[in-house]
Design an enzyme around this catalytic site. Structure first.
Site, PDB file in Angstrom:
ATOM      1  N   LYS A  57       0.840  -1.198   0.000  1.00 57.59           N
ATOM      2  CA  LYS A  57       0.000   0.000   0.000  1.00 57.59           C
ATOM      3  C   LYS A  57       0.878   1.252   0.000  1.00 57.59           C
ATOM      4  CE  LYS A  57      -3.931  -2.220   2.235  1.00 57.59           C
ATOM      5  NZ  LYS A  57      -4.706  -2.374   3.475  1.00 57.59           N
ATOM      6  N   HIS A 107       0.344  -6.353  17.810  1.00 58.01           N
ATOM      7  CA  HIS A 107      -0.741  -7.330  17.861  1.00 58.01           C
ATOM      8  C   HIS A 107      -1.303  -7.419  19.262  1.00 58.01           C
ATOM      9  CE1 HIS A 107       2.832  -9.655  18.933  1.00 58.01           C
ATOM     10  NE2 HIS A 107       3.270  -9.470  17.713  1.00 58.01           N
TER      11      HIS A 107
END
Length: 140
Positions: A57, A107
């Site tokens: 991206k 995470h």
């Protein structure tokens, strides 16, 4: 400079690992070696997956015309993730005159998230300054 971000459910990656060839299609041997034997193997694998998505991206292309293994997320001895590009990803990196890519991975119990910044590069429409008029209009 360009940015990219991605988030993935860790359980989705864990389930995908049950499919034939998933791991070998998406990850290099070096990437797998970095997390081999870790108690939180799927958490780290999901982080690498999200980081690959964030990197492409930031490159502005997604995975069009390139392989997942063209973007490699490795770890320094400290654990810090670093990006290694090959193939089409490296060609795009050079073509767009980037001079580095930074990546950060995080995470929790259910999700892995990654953020990537492609440094340098040529300005495009997404990197133009916002034109905010004093009268409150946004310049459109």
């Amino acid at each position: 400079m360009q940015i990219g971000v991605d988030i993935i459910e860790i359980d989705r990656i864990k389930k995908a690992c049950g499919r034939k060839n998933f791991i070998n299609r998406f990850f290099t041997l070096k990437e797998l070696e970095d997390i081999k034997g870790k108690k939180s193997f799927y958490t780290h694998l999901a982080g690498k997956y999200a980081a690959k998505e964030a990197v492409v991206k930031a490159l502005g292309t997604g995975f069009r015309n390139m392989k997942w293994k063209d973007v490699e997320i490795l770890n320094q001895a400290s654990g810090k993730p670093v990006v290694a590009l090959s193939g089409k990803a490296r060609e795009i990196f050079k073509l767009k005159n980037f001079n580095g890519i930074l990546v950060s991975i995080s995470h929790c119990k259910e999700y892995a998230i990654a953020f990537a910044v492609a440094l340098g590069g040529e300005a495009d429409e997404s990197s133009q300054p916002f034109n905010y008029e004093a009268d409150g209009s946004n310049g459109y």
